[in-house]
Structure formats: structure tokens, C-alpha cells
Design a protein around this motif. Structure first.
Motif, PDB file in Angstrom:
ATOM      1  N   TRP A  40      -3.336   5.429  -9.554  1.00 45.32           N
ATOM      2  CA  TRP A  40      -2.621   5.363  -8.318  1.00 45.32           C
ATOM      3  C   TRP A  40      -3.587   5.680  -7.118  1.00 45.32           C
ATOM      4  O   TRP A  40      -3.417   5.015  -6.106  1.00 45.32           O
ATOM      5  N   VAL A  66       3.276   7.105   0.841  1.00 43.02           N
ATOM      6  CA  VAL A  66       2.733   6.689  -0.672  1.00 43.02           C
ATOM      7  C   VAL A  66       2.232   7.822  -1.637  1.00 43.02           C
ATOM      8  O   VAL A  66       2.008   7.902  -2.726  1.00 43.02           O
ATOM      9  N   SER A  67       2.119   9.091  -0.765  1.00 46.20           N
ATOM     10  CA  SER A  67       1.947  10.240  -1.695  1.00 46.20           C
ATOM     11  C   SER A  67       3.139  10.894  -2.282  1.00 46.20           C
ATOM     12  O   SER A  67       3.035  11.859  -3.278  1.00 46.20           O
ATOM     13  N   LEU A  68       4.344  10.454  -1.768  1.00 43.64           N
ATOM     14  CA  LEU A  68       5.380  11.091  -2.501  1.00 43.64           C
ATOM     15  C   LEU A  68       5.703  11.074  -3.583  1.00 43.64           C
ATOM     16  O   LEU A  68       6.177  11.681  -4.492  1.00 43.64           O
ATOM     17  N   PRO A  69       5.373   9.659  -4.329  1.00 43.60           N
ATOM     18  CA  PRO A  69       5.819   9.523  -5.829  1.00 43.60           C
ATOM     19  C   PRO A  69       4.779  10.627  -6.597  1.00 43.60           C
ATOM     20  O   PRO A  69       5.423  10.881  -7.525  1.00 43.60           O
ATOM     21  N   VAL A  70       3.569  10.689  -6.383  1.00 45.76           N
ATOM     22  CA  VAL A  70       2.723  11.797  -6.957  1.00 45.76           C
ATOM     23  C   VAL A  70       3.051  13.146  -7.024  1.00 45.76           C
ATOM     24  O   VAL A  70       3.362  13.775  -7.735  1.00 45.76           O
ATOM     25  N   VAL A 117       2.355   0.688  -8.802  1.00 40.58           N
ATOM     26  CA  VAL A 117       3.377   1.452  -9.719  1.00 40.58           C
ATOM     27  C   VAL A 117       2.946   0.648 -11.245  1.00 40.58           C
ATOM     28  O   VAL A 117       2.682   1.440 -12.085  1.00 40.58           O
ATOM     29  N   MET A 135       2.607  -1.437  -3.007  1.00 43.72           N
ATOM     30  CA  MET A 135       3.277  -0.441  -3.726  1.00 43.72           C
ATOM     31  C   MET A 135       3.597  -0.817  -5.200  1.00 43.72           C
ATOM     32  O   MET A 135       3.690  -0.063  -6.141  1.00 43.72           O
ATOM     33  N   ILE A 157       6.531  14.083  -6.294  1.00 42.45           N
ATOM     34  CA  ILE A 157       7.660  14.355  -7.010  1.00 42.45           C
ATOM     35  C   ILE A 157       7.160  14.196  -8.516  1.00 42.45           C
ATOM     36  O   ILE A 157       7.884  14.993  -9.084  1.00 42.45           O
ATOM     37  N   ALA A 158       6.332  13.424  -9.075  1.00 43.12           N
ATOM     38  CA  ALA A 158       6.090  13.456 -10.243  1.00 43.12           C
ATOM     39  C   ALA A 158       5.509  14.817 -10.705  1.00 43.12           C
ATOM     40  O   ALA A 158       5.735  15.595 -11.817  1.00 43.12           O
TER      41      ALA A 158
END
Length: 303
Positions: free
Chosen positions: A234, A277-281, A101, A97, A283-284
Motif C-alpha cells: 500500500w 488514503v491512510s484510513l484503510p491501513v 487495493v 486507490m 482501520i485494518a
């Protein structure tokens, strides 16, 4: 005379259209059928798009023995967080991860910086070979990305860059930059030339005009281009699998190597890891949605 004009004045449009005590006109059968068909189409498309996400969530919270039962349960009766706990205890996945990033952020920055200068040059300057260069940038999107993988692999091996962040960032930026260039060119086209002339009259150089006047106006488009490049860096799998090594491997190939084996696949744990791992995208997109929509539509109409 004023009283006479007031008496002869027509009634308001709302009263003429719907007088008191009258009903609104009924919809015709063909209009009702069209509305029903439209809602059915929306429901089918929504089901097609959201059902895989729902099944991913159901599998992630289901015990291993229930994930493969037949007939499957669309509403699970037993819930477990063991799959998420296994992800949190796997240190290798956190290393993947961190690599994702680093690669995604640097890919986004490189793509936006280069695309800003190229898009501004294509939009506001006139020089020999400009149209040919623009067509060349656009034509680069017509080649399948996997077709260039062998060439990039040979080039990076020749320069000793295999297994490094540089190889991943350059390869990702190669495919994100053309779209970013054309997106920002369309936005720069909407900036009036009179604004640039006024800045030149005030003594501002071209560099200062771009950085202090034009760039803030194009900020939504730059954010949209950066978000597109971030998602590309990503989510990529084939380039990250081929060009990276164990120390620089990103999440997509890392998840495959961790959960997919030769004889069996840990699907519940894989679904839980994919959800995390899909959460950062996600949230963005939630925080930058208005900038993304503004950036994608800013160059649609030239002022």
C-alpha cells in the motif's frame, strides 16, 4: 489447642505491611526524579511522533491562504472541507486507490501463502541444504531495495510485464516474503511435534496436517504477516512509480503526480488526500491489532 494455634498465627501480610493508622512510606527523591524523567521522555517521544500527524490534520482542514501564513497557527480559526471535497471529485485518485487495493491484497495473499509453506518446511522438515537456504532467505534482506530496482526493471521489460499488476505484486512480494517466512517459521517452531505425530498415526497426510491442524494454530502469525505485506504494497512509492504505468499506478506516486507540480505544490489538498488514503491501513490495524500482537510474539518462546 485450636484456640492456641489461632492466637499464635501470624497476622496477615497486608496488616503487617500497612498497619491501621500508619502512612505508606514516602518515596525517595531519587525515585521521584527517575519517575519525572521517565514521564518527560515519554512526553517528548509522543510529541515527536504525534506532532506531524496533528499538523497534517490542521493543514488538511485549513484554507489555502492560511496554510502558508507565518507565524503558523497550531490551532486554526477557520475550517474548510474543500480539500476533502476536491479529493472526492477527482476520479483519477479513486482509480489509483482501486489499484492500490488490488496490488496490496494480492501481495499480501501471495506472501502469506508462499511464506506458510516455506516456514513450515524450514521448521518441521530436515533435508540437505536447509540451513543454507534459510541463510539465503535471510541474506536477501541485507540488500537495499532500490539497488535491485534496475535489475527488476530489466527482467520485467524482457518478459513484457512492465506496467502490469504482476510486476508490482512480484516486486513487493520479493521484499516482504523473507520477513514473513522467518516470522511464520518461529510460530511453527512452537507447534509440538507430538501433535504432528498424532495426526500421522490417525492417517492424516502432511498436506492435511498443515492445512487442518497447523494452519489454524498459526492463524495469528499468518494475519500479522499478511498485514505487514499489505502495508508494504500500500505504501511503496519508488517501485510503483518505476514499474507501473498510468492505468496501474497506485496511490503514493498518484498523489505526487496529482498535487506536486514543477512550480507549486497543493499542500492542503495533498494533506487531505494523505489523510483519507491512510484510513484503510488504520482501520485494518484497529480490527487486527490483537492478531498482530499475537502473531509477532507467538514465536518468541519455543514450547
Amino acid at each position: 489447642m485450636t484456640t492456641l494455634l489461632a492466637q499464635e498465627a501470624p497476622a496477615p501480610a497486608a496488616r503487617r505491611a500497612h498497619p491501621a493508622g500508619t502512612r505508606r512510606p514516602r518515596r525517595r527523591p531519587d525515585q521521584i526524579r527517575s519517575s519525572v524523567a521517565a514521564w518527560i521522555a515519554v512526553a517528548v517521544i509522543g510529541l515527536f511522533a504525534l506532532l506531524p500527524l496533528y499538523w497534517l490534520l490542521v493543514t488538511a482542514v485549513s484554507p489555502k491562504d492560511q496554510a502558508f501564513q507565518f507565524p503558523p497557527k497550531f490551532i486554526p480559526t477557520d475550517f474548510t472541507l474543500e480539500n476533502f471535497r476536491a479529493f472526492a471529485e477527482n476520479e483519477a485518485l479513486f482509480d489509483y486507490m482501486v489499484n492500490s487495493v488490488i496490488v496490496a491484497v494480492l501481495t499480501s495473499l501471495l506472501s502469506v501463502v508462499v511464506a506458510t509453506y516455506m516456514g513450515y518446511s524450514f521448521s518441521k522438515f530436515r533435508y540437505r541444504g536447509r540451513k543454507s537456504l534459510m541463510n539465503f532467505v535471510l541474506a536477501s534482506q541485507m540488500f537495499p531495495q532500490a539497488l535491485l530496482l534496475i535489475t527488476l526493471y530489466a527482467v520485467f521489460r524482457q518478459f513484457g510485464l512492465l506496467g502490469s499488476y504482476t510486476a508490482l505484486i512480484l516486486s513487493f512480494a520479493t521484499f516482504t516474503m523473507p520477513l514473513c517466512v522467518w516470522m511464520l517459521k518461529g510460530i511453527f517452531d512452537t507447534v509440538p511435534d507430538a501433535l504432528l505425530e498424532a495426526a500421522a498415526i490417525d492417517g492424516a497426510s502432511r498436506w492435511r496436517t498443515l492445512h487442518t491442524i497447523v494452519a489454524p494454530l498459526a492463524a495469528p502469525g499468518m494475519i500479522a504477516a499478511g498485514l505487514f505485506a499489505f502495508v508494504r504494497g500500500w505504501n511503496d512509492f519508488i517501485f510503483a512509480l518505476t514499474l507501473a504505468d498510468k492505468d496501474t499506478m497506485t496511490l503514493p506516486p498518484g498523489l505526487v503526480n496529482t498535487y506536486i507540480g514543477e512550480f507549486q505544490t497543493a499542500w492542503p489538498a495533498l494533506m487531505a488526500a494523505s489523510l483519507v488514503v491512510s484510513l484503510p491501513v488504520v482501520i485494518a490495524f484497529m480490527f487486527l491489532q490483537r492478531y498482530l500482537v499475537g502473531g509477532l510474539t507467538a514465536g518468541a518462546v519455543k514450547s
